[in-house]
Motif scaffolding. Structure first.
Motif, PDB file in Angstrom:
ATOM      1  N   VAL A  46       0.847  -1.203   0.000  1.00 39.70           N
ATOM      2  CA  VAL A  46       0.000   0.000   0.000  1.00 39.70           C
ATOM      3  C   VAL A  46       0.877   1.245   0.000  1.00 39.70           C
ATOM      4  N   ASN A  47       1.898   1.252   0.856  1.00 39.90           N
ATOM      5  CA  ASN A  47       2.777   2.423   0.967  1.00 39.90           C
ATOM      6  C   ASN A  47       3.588   2.658  -0.300  1.00 39.90           C
ATOM      7  N   SER A  48       3.880   1.609  -1.036  1.00 40.89           N
ATOM      8  CA  SER A  48       4.651   1.770  -2.267  1.00 40.89           C
ATOM      9  C   SER A  48       3.858   2.516  -3.342  1.00 40.89           C
ATOM     10  N   GLN A  49       2.556   2.571  -3.181  1.00 38.54           N
ATOM     11  CA  GLN A  49       1.703   3.258  -4.146  1.00 38.54           C
ATOM     12  C   GLN A  49       1.450   4.717  -3.757  1.00 38.54           C
ATOM     13  N   ASP A  50       2.059   5.162  -2.666  1.00 38.54           N
ATOM     14  CA  ASP A  50       1.895   6.526  -2.168  1.00 38.54           C
ATOM     15  C   ASP A  50       2.687   7.487  -3.056  1.00 38.54           C
ATOM     16  N   THR A  51       2.008   8.468  -3.625  1.00 39.87           N
ATOM     17  CA  THR A  51       2.654   9.423  -4.530  1.00 39.87           C
ATOM     18  C   THR A  51       2.934  10.777  -3.874  1.00 39.87           C
ATOM     19  N   VAL A  52       2.673  10.888  -2.572  1.00 37.26           N
ATOM     20  CA  VAL A  52       2.856  12.173  -1.884  1.00 37.26           C
ATOM     21  C   VAL A  52       4.312  12.625  -1.945  1.00 37.26           C
ATOM     22  N   ALA A 101      -2.147  23.716  -2.627  1.00 35.75           N
ATOM     23  CA  ALA A 101      -3.503  23.228  -2.343  1.00 35.75           C
ATOM     24  C   ALA A 101      -3.688  21.803  -2.871  1.00 35.75           C
ATOM     25  N   GLU A 102      -3.185  21.531  -4.071  1.00 36.63           N
ATOM     26  CA  GLU A 102      -3.277  20.175  -4.628  1.00 36.63           C
ATOM     27  C   GLU A 102      -2.492  19.180  -3.780  1.00 36.63           C
ATOM     28  N   LEU A 103      -1.324  19.591  -3.311  1.00 39.05           N
ATOM     29  CA  LEU A 103      -0.500  18.724  -2.479  1.00 39.05           C
ATOM     30  C   LEU A 103      -1.199  18.436  -1.142  1.00 39.05           C
TER      31      LEU A 103
END
Length: 183
Positions: A46-52, A101-103
């Motif tokens: 799940v964490n590998s898919q985090d794009t933040v 804002a998007e971030l």
């Protein structure tokens, strides 16, 4: 537990705990005192898919270029612009308001997704392995938070054991590895 031919069985002092309330509904779930390899692997995926982080780094590069800052200083300015804009030493929010804002929206969205996935992980591995996301998507927020807190507690216990074992030089821990504090 697996069907491995242990010479000495693992010392695990798990217990069944009730989570939830009258409003959210109550469930029984096993508190083991650690996260299993499967649970850790599930959440690593799940964490590998985090794009933040990628988004923060991309914006940091833009801020670094615009204000002639080093990457680390630009990163700090971006984080401040999202969390405490008044503390920025550069008018990052004024110049990059839309991106900030998007971030912020992405960060909140990912945090909610992670909390839901943590709850799903705990239910899938400890309650019923036939559950699907459709089964939990409408759970009460309190129950999701309780499951996420259980995950965090179990993760902390896993890390405590790792640190304890690394600090000991005389060999494996002879104490009860499964001892759990009741909350």
């Amino acid at each position: 537990m697996s069907k491995l031919p242990f010479v000495v069985a693992p010392k695990v002092n798990s217990r069944i705990e009730t989570l939830g309330s009258e409003m959210s509904g109550k469930i029984e779930i096993e508190r083991k005192g650690f996260l299993t390899v499967g649970e850790k692997s599930f959440m690593a995926n799940v964490n590998s898919q985090d794009t933040v982080l990628q988004s923060v780094m991309k914006l940091s590069r833009s801020v670094a270029s615009h204000y002639k800052l080093g990457q680390q200083d630009a990163y700090q300015q971006v984080v401040l612009a999202v969390t405490e804009p008044e503390k920025c030493s550069h008018p990052v929010y004024d110049e990059f308001g839309t991106e900030i804002a998007e971030l912020a929206t992405l960060m909140m969205s990912m945090e909610q997704k992670k909390q839901l996935m943590v709850a799903f992980c705990m239910l899938l591995y400890r309650v019923d392995d036939s559950l699907t996301m459709d089964d939990i998507i409408d759970l009460h927020e309190d129950l999701i938070e309780a499951l996420a807190q259980l995950f965090a507690d179990e993760e902390a216990k896993s890390l405590e054991r790792l640190v304890t074992r690394e600090e000991e030089e005389e060999g494996p821990d002879d104490g009860d590895l499964g001892e759990i504090e009741k909350k």
